[in-house]
Design a protein around this motif. Structure first.
Motif, PDB file in Angstrom:
ATOM      1  N   LYS A 165      79.280  30.613  46.634  1.00 23.87           N
ATOM      2  CA  LYS A 165      79.895  30.627  45.393  1.00 23.87           C
ATOM      3  C   LYS A 165      79.628  29.096  44.642  1.00 23.87           C
ATOM      4  O   LYS A 165      79.630  28.803  43.489  1.00 23.87           O
ATOM      5  CB  LYS A 165      81.272  30.787  45.054  1.00 23.87           C
ATOM      6  CG  LYS A 165      82.261  29.608  46.040  1.00 23.87           C
ATOM      7  CD  LYS A 165      83.873  30.034  46.076  1.00 23.87           C
ATOM      8  CE  LYS A 165      84.275  30.116  44.692  1.00 23.87           C
ATOM      9  NZ  LYS A 165      85.890  30.501  44.744  1.00 23.87           N
ATOM     10  N   THR A 222      86.192  33.833  48.469  1.00 20.27           N
ATOM     11  CA  THR A 222      84.853  33.210  48.618  1.00 20.27           C
ATOM     12  C   THR A 222      84.137  34.003  49.497  1.00 20.27           C
ATOM     13  O   THR A 222      84.639  34.971  50.366  1.00 20.27           O
ATOM     14  CB  THR A 222      84.802  31.599  49.147  1.00 20.27           C
ATOM     15  OG1 THR A 222      83.732  31.385  48.901  1.00 20.27           O
ATOM     16  CG2 THR A 222      85.470  31.619  50.336  1.00 20.27           C
ATOM     17  N   GLU A 256      90.192  30.616  48.084  1.00 25.94           N
ATOM     18  CA  GLU A 256      89.442  30.101  46.825  1.00 25.94           C
ATOM     19  C   GLU A 256      88.196  29.339  47.271  1.00 25.94           C
ATOM     20  O   GLU A 256      87.213  29.462  46.765  1.00 25.94           O
ATOM     21  CB  GLU A 256      90.260  29.523  45.845  1.00 25.94           C
ATOM     22  CG  GLU A 256      89.506  28.987  44.426  1.00 25.94           C
ATOM     23  CD  GLU A 256      90.558  28.506  43.590  1.00 25.94           C
ATOM     24  OE1 GLU A 256      90.000  27.813  42.560  1.00 25.94           O
ATOM     25  OE2 GLU A 256      91.637  28.785  43.740  1.00 25.94           O
ATOM     26  N   LYS A 275      80.985  29.005  40.840  1.00 27.39           N
ATOM     27  CA  LYS A 275      81.765  30.348  40.369  1.00 27.39           C
ATOM     28  C   LYS A 275      83.308  30.155  40.659  1.00 27.39           C
ATOM     29  O   LYS A 275      83.561  29.656  41.810  1.00 27.39           O
ATOM     30  CB  LYS A 275      81.279  31.520  41.047  1.00 27.39           C
ATOM     31  CG  LYS A 275      79.781  32.101  40.765  1.00 27.39           C
ATOM     32  CD  LYS A 275      79.751  32.281  39.383  1.00 27.39           C
ATOM     33  CE  LYS A 275      78.333  32.958  38.953  1.00 27.39           C
ATOM     34  NZ  LYS A 275      77.976  34.080  39.486  1.00 27.39           N
ATOM     35  N   CYS A 276      84.182  30.480  39.756  1.00 27.96           N
ATOM     36  CA  CYS A 276      85.394  30.460  39.837  1.00 27.96           C
ATOM     37  C   CYS A 276      85.972  31.778  40.242  1.00 27.96           C
ATOM     38  O   CYS A 276      86.160  32.740  39.458  1.00 27.96           O
ATOM     39  CB  CYS A 276      86.049  29.688  38.755  1.00 27.96           C
ATOM     40  SG  CYS A 276      85.865  28.187  38.227  1.00 27.96           S
ATOM     41  N   THR A 277      86.277  32.134  41.498  1.00 24.17           N
ATOM     42  CA  THR A 277      86.775  33.253  41.831  1.00 24.17           C
ATOM     43  C   THR A 277      87.901  33.221  42.876  1.00 24.17           C
ATOM     44  O   THR A 277      88.033  32.369  43.578  1.00 24.17           O
ATOM     45  CB  THR A 277      85.649  34.176  42.742  1.00 24.17           C
ATOM     46  OG1 THR A 277      84.971  33.171  43.752  1.00 24.17           O
ATOM     47  CG2 THR A 277      84.453  34.441  41.750  1.00 24.17           C
ATOM     48  N   ALA A 314      81.357  40.784  44.381  1.00 24.32           N
ATOM     49  CA  ALA A 314      82.576  40.123  43.697  1.00 24.32           C
ATOM     50  C   ALA A 314      82.521  38.812  42.895  1.00 24.32           C
ATOM     51  O   ALA A 314      83.245  38.116  42.991  1.00 24.32           O
ATOM     52  CB  ALA A 314      83.662  39.923  45.054  1.00 24.32           C
ATOM     53  N   GLY A 315      81.376  39.062  41.984  1.00 30.64           N
ATOM     54  CA  GLY A 315      81.089  38.208  41.063  1.00 30.64           C
ATOM     55  C   GLY A 315      80.617  36.946  41.673  1.00 30.64           C
ATOM     56  O   GLY A 315      80.184  35.863  41.021  1.00 30.64           O
ATOM     57  N   ILE A 316      79.974  37.132  42.889  1.00 28.91           N
ATOM     58  CA  ILE A 316      79.297  35.879  43.618  1.00 28.91           C
ATOM     59  C   ILE A 316      77.729  36.307  43.887  1.00 28.91           C
ATOM     60  O   ILE A 316      77.638  37.482  44.421  1.00 28.91           O
ATOM     61  CB  ILE A 316      80.043  35.271  44.743  1.00 28.91           C
ATOM     62  CG1 ILE A 316      81.479  35.054  44.561  1.00 28.91           C
ATOM     63  CG2 ILE A 316      79.185  34.238  45.433  1.00 28.91           C
ATOM     64  CD1 ILE A 316      82.243  34.493  45.873  1.00 28.91           C
ATOM     65  N   THR A 341      83.654  37.990  53.600  1.00 30.32           N
ATOM     66  CA  THR A 341      84.577  37.656  52.414  1.00 30.32           C
ATOM     67  C   THR A 341      85.856  36.717  53.095  1.00 30.32           C
ATOM     68  O   THR A 341      86.216  37.345  54.055  1.00 30.32           O
ATOM     69  CB  THR A 341      85.070  38.911  51.704  1.00 30.32           C
ATOM     70  OG1 THR A 341      83.962  39.390  51.188  1.00 30.32           O
ATOM     71  CG2 THR A 341      85.819  38.246  50.661  1.00 30.32           C
TER      72      THR A 341
END
Length: 365
Positions: free
Chosen positions: A283, A293, A259, A288-290, A50-52, A255
């Protein structure tokens, strides 16, 4: 007729063999790399969720004072500066690590190094330093020991502090400045996007056999002139001189649908009653801005055959057993034992790279 297909069989796809493979390939040597896991990188392997970027086997922050080593790893993958400043949680209160003026202010409200040193000196208990507890009480004092050391250390090693060697704590800094940087090395960082690219680049010309346990497939050694073994040295010799002790770890990753969870990459939990030693929030390695977390709880556990060995337990008994294996290994002239497990000792990443380069020079001759 020589039936060898490879110059080197590298057992283990971790950092030591990655550096060795990279250097050997540059002089035209053929390497076969095998690892019982399904991925390269050993304990430095990173998942991407998930982008992390997830440090799957615990946080790995690269740090060194050696500019050559720093430039060397940056040639394999791009690093970004990173300052490791973990926190400790004890009974709901947060303290800065390593022990510094922030920590002492949080403990006692002191604002100067003179006040802090006086407070610690009042709590010191002069002892022989024969074990970890005695060393801690005579170096850090009773309150730091009880709040930030005892519970965490006994969880980590699964033994009472009085049964542990003092040297375990000797890497812990004690500072009288407001400096939360855990490491004092000049160069500190983590790879952008995780460590995986380092291993892909290092092993790019090698033949790979993943999901392959060398112990169950020893005939593979017949394919190469020389074996570099980075697994457990006692397992290699079928435990003939005794079983060395290790500590294992269990990781629970989840997960969190918020944020931010703890606003820090690592929080240590120093109470004995809390079953895990730390929570990692991945993160924050790269900011990272997701929207969500991902955290990992790290549980120490007893090692037994079949579990991953993470830390050697360097008691006098184990050191004596290791020396027997070391003497036995000298007779195997075409096998070299390396890395944390092969040499039964804790090593930082820069030290592993340095020793891999030294072995390469030896092999090249």
């Amino acid at each position: 007729m020589n039936m060898k297909r490879y110059d080197y069989l590298l057992v283990g796809a971790g950092l030591f063999n990655a550096i060795l493979a990279y250097e050997l390939s540059r002089i035209g040597k053929k390497c076969l790399v095998i690892d019982k896991r399904s991925h390269l990188g050993g304990n430095m392997y990173c998942d991407h969720i998930a982008g992390i970027d997830i440090h799957s086997y615990g946080p790995h922050i690269f740090h060194t004072n050696n500019k050559y080593i720093w430039d060397y790893v940056n040639n394999l993958c791009e690093f970004k500066p990173f300052v490791y400043s973990p926190l400790a949680c004890y009974k709901g209160n947060l303290y800065n690590l390593p022990f510094n003026m922030h920590t002492f202010y949080e403990l006692w409200g002191v604002k100067t190094s003179v006040e802090a040193q006086k407070r610690i000196k009042e709590q010191l208990i002069p002892l022989k330093n024969d074990n970890l507890e005695e060393y801690a009480l005579s170096t850090f004092g009773s309150e730091i020991y009880e709040t930030l050391i005892k519970g965490y250390t006994e969880k980590q090693w699964g033994q009472e502090a009085t049964m542990l060697p003092a040297f375990i704590l000797k890497r812990l800094p004690l500072r009288f400045t407001f400096n939360n940087n855990y490491f004092e090395d000049f160069y500190q960082g983590i790879p952008i996007g995780g460590y995986n690219s380092l291993f892909v680049n290092a092993f790019r010309t090698c033949e790979l056999m993943l999901d392959t346990d060398f112990i169950q497939n020893r005939d593979l050694s017949k394919l190469a002139e020389t074996v570099i073994f980075t697994g457990m040295i006692d397992e290699y010799y079928d435990y003939c001189c005794g079983v060395l002790e290790y500590r294992s770890l269990c990781f629970e990753t989840e997960t969190i649908y918020m944020e931010d969870f703890q606003s820090s990459v690592v929080v240590n939990y120093t109470e004995r009653e809390v079953p895990y030693t730390r929570i990692i929030e991945h993160k924050h390695f790269e900011g990272k801005c997701t929207p969500n977390t991902i955290i990992t709880k790290e549980y120490p556990q007893e090692w037994h055959k079949g579990r991953e060995p993470y830390y050697p337990v360097n008691t006098k008994r184990n050191e004596s057993i290791y020396k027997e294996y070391k003497m036995r290994s000298i007779l195997d002239q075409n096998v070299f034992f390396a890395g944390r497990l092969g040499t039964y000792r804790y090593m930082n990443m820069d030290q592993i790279i340095k020793e891999a380069l030294e072995l390469f020079k030896q092999l090249k001759k």
